[in-house]
Design a protein around this motif. Structure first.
Motif, short mmCIF file in Angstrom:
data_model
loop_
_atom_site.label_atom_id
_atom_site.label_comp_id
_atom_site.label_asym_id
_atom_site.label_seq_id
_atom_site.Cartn_x
_atom_site.Cartn_y
_atom_site.Cartn_z
N ALA A 78 0.82 -1.22 0.00
CA ALA A 78 0.00 0.00 0.00
C ALA A 78 0.85 1.26 0.00
N SER A 79 2.12 1.14 0.36
CA SER A 79 2.98 2.31 0.35
C SER A 79 3.16 2.86 -1.06
N SER A 80 2.91 2.02 -2.06
CA SER A 80 3.02 2.50 -3.44
C SER A 80 1.95 3.51 -3.77
N LEU A 81 0.91 3.58 -2.92
CA LEU A 81 -0.15 4.56 -3.12
C LEU A 81 0.39 5.98 -3.04
N ILE A 82 1.46 6.16 -2.28
CA ILE A 82 2.05 7.49 -2.12
C ILE A 82 2.55 8.02 -3.45
N ILE A 83 3.02 7.12 -4.31
CA ILE A 83 3.51 7.55 -5.63
C ILE A 83 2.37 8.15 -6.44
N LEU A 84 1.22 7.46 -6.45
CA LEU A 84 0.06 7.97 -7.16
C LEU A 84 -0.43 9.26 -6.53
N LEU A 85 -0.43 9.31 -5.21
CA LEU A 85 -0.88 10.50 -4.50
C LEU A 85 0.01 11.69 -4.82
N GLN A 86 1.32 11.47 -4.85
CA GLN A 86 2.24 12.55 -5.15
C GLN A 86 2.08 13.04 -6.58
N LEU A 87 1.72 12.12 -7.48
CA LEU A 87 1.47 12.51 -8.87
C LEU A 87 0.28 13.46 -8.96
N VAL A 88 -0.79 13.13 -8.23
CA VAL A 88 -1.97 13.98 -8.23
C VAL A 88 -1.65 15.35 -7.63
N ILE A 89 -0.91 15.36 -6.53
CA ILE A 89 -0.57 16.62 -5.86
C ILE A 89 0.32 17.48 -6.74
N SER A 90 1.29 16.86 -7.40
CA SER A 90 2.19 17.61 -8.27
C SER A 90 1.44 18.20 -9.46
N THR A 91 0.51 17.41 -10.00
CA THR A 91 -0.29 17.90 -11.13
C THR A 91 -1.21 19.03 -10.70
N LEU A 92 -1.72 18.93 -9.49
CA LEU A 92 -2.65 19.94 -8.98
C LEU A 92 -2.01 21.32 -8.93
N ARG A 93 -0.71 21.38 -8.73
CA ARG A 93 -0.02 22.67 -8.63
C ARG A 93 0.04 23.40 -9.96
N HIS A 94 -0.17 22.68 -11.07
CA HIS A 94 0.02 23.28 -12.38
C HIS A 94 -1.25 23.39 -13.22
N VAL A 95 -2.32 22.72 -12.83
CA VAL A 95 -3.54 22.79 -13.64
C VAL A 95 -4.19 24.15 -13.47
N GLN A 96 -4.91 24.59 -14.49
CA GLN A 96 -5.53 25.91 -14.49
C GLN A 96 -7.05 25.85 -14.48
N ARG A 97 -7.63 24.85 -15.11
CA ARG A 97 -9.08 24.76 -15.20
C ARG A 97 -9.71 24.41 -13.86
N PRO A 98 -10.79 25.08 -13.49
CA PRO A 98 -11.50 24.71 -12.26
C PRO A 98 -11.98 23.26 -12.27
N SER A 99 -12.41 22.78 -13.44
CA SER A 99 -12.88 21.39 -13.52
C SER A 99 -11.75 20.41 -13.21
N SER A 100 -10.52 20.73 -13.63
CA SER A 100 -9.38 19.87 -13.33
C SER A 100 -9.07 19.88 -11.84
N LYS A 101 -9.19 21.04 -11.21
CA LYS A 101 -8.94 21.13 -9.78
C LYS A 101 -10.02 20.39 -8.99
N LEU A 102 -11.28 20.49 -9.43
CA LEU A 102 -12.35 19.75 -8.76
C LEU A 102 -12.14 18.25 -8.87
N LEU A 103 -11.69 17.82 -10.03
CA LEU A 103 -11.42 16.39 -10.21
C LEU A 103 -10.26 15.95 -9.34
N SER A 104 -9.25 16.81 -9.19
CA SER A 104 -8.10 16.50 -8.33
C SER A 104 -8.53 16.39 -6.87
N ILE A 105 -9.43 17.28 -6.44
CA ILE A 105 -9.93 17.22 -5.07
C ILE A 105 -10.66 15.89 -4.84
#
Length: 233
Positions: A78-105
């Motif tokens: 389950a520790s591998s989940l952190i890799i996926l989580l970090q990917l979402v968090i890193s992507t969240l810092r750069h997305v601009q569309r509100p819909s993308s941010k809502l999906l990230s949340i």
């Protein structure tokens, strides 16, 4: 195993077009439900008129609100989940569309169901707090609602986080009281009760740990301070 032909047949233009179509559907409200879902969460259509709505939108979610993983139930993989989580968090810092941010949340909320308390405190909570300053009202409303829900699931925390609420959370959400959008103020009002209960639980737990350490060190003869819940009585 992926063959060379399958790699050559991969069409990145088609993938980009499909992603664009998904984002447009999110913006038009095609993936938003009406009324309440199976877990009792409000599900409202997303539209341009929602900026002045009095109810915050929520993506439909079939996961249980009460499912939460702790260290005793997590498998080593389950520790591998952190890799996926970090990917979402890193992507969240750069997305601009509100819909993308809502999906990230929404992704952060689902990943939180399978994350440890340490991961919630160190990775997910700071990401949601940063979205409370977003320029889009629906993002701010969704962020405060999700933040309150995730914080309520935390059961263990280090002594350094004992004052998480007075020194961090409450300072970062105080501006939502006077938010210009009604939808955000309503979401804040609906979340503040849960945040207050969670804050009191954090204080009581930190008091209990402090009292235990005091007794273990032989200081039980020292006058014991009142717990936060006792002070309110």
């Amino acid at each position: 195993k992926i063959s060379n032909n399958s790699v050559l047949d991969f069409d990145d233009d088609a993938l980009l077009a499909e992603t664009e179509a998904l984002l447009r559907s999110l913006e038009e409200g095609a993936f938003w439900g009406e009324g309440r879902d199976e877990n009792g969460a409000d599900t409202l259509p997303l539209s341009s008129q929602n900026a002045s709505s009095s109810n915050p939108p929520f993506l439909k979610d079939n996961f249980s609100r009460h499912l939460h993983m702790d260290n005793s139930t997590l498998s080593p993989s389950a520790s591998s989940l952190i890799i996926l989580l970090q990917l979402v968090i890193s992507t969240l810092r750069h997305v601009q569309r509100p819909s993308s941010k809502l999906l990230s949340i929404q992704l952060l909320r689902r990943l939180s169901l399978f994350s440890t308390d340490e991961t919630l405190l160190q990775r997910i909570v700071p990401s949601l707090v940063s979205l409370l300053q977003d320029s889009d009202a629906s993002v701010r409303a969704s962020a405060i609602s999700t933040l309150a829900e995730i914080l309520s699931t935390i059961r263990t925390f280090p002594p350094s986080d004992a004052k998480l609420f007075p020194q961090y959370i409450f300072k970062r959400i105080s501006h939502l009281v006077s938010d210009p959008c009604v939808m955000v103020r309503v979401a804040f009002t609906e979340s503040i009760g849960l945040l207050a209960e969670t804050s009191l639980r954090f204080l009581d737990m930190s008091y209990a740990v402090h009292l235990y350490d005091l007794v273990e060190s032989g200081g039980d003869s020292v006058e014991q301070p009142m717990s936060p819940s006792e002070e309110k009585k």
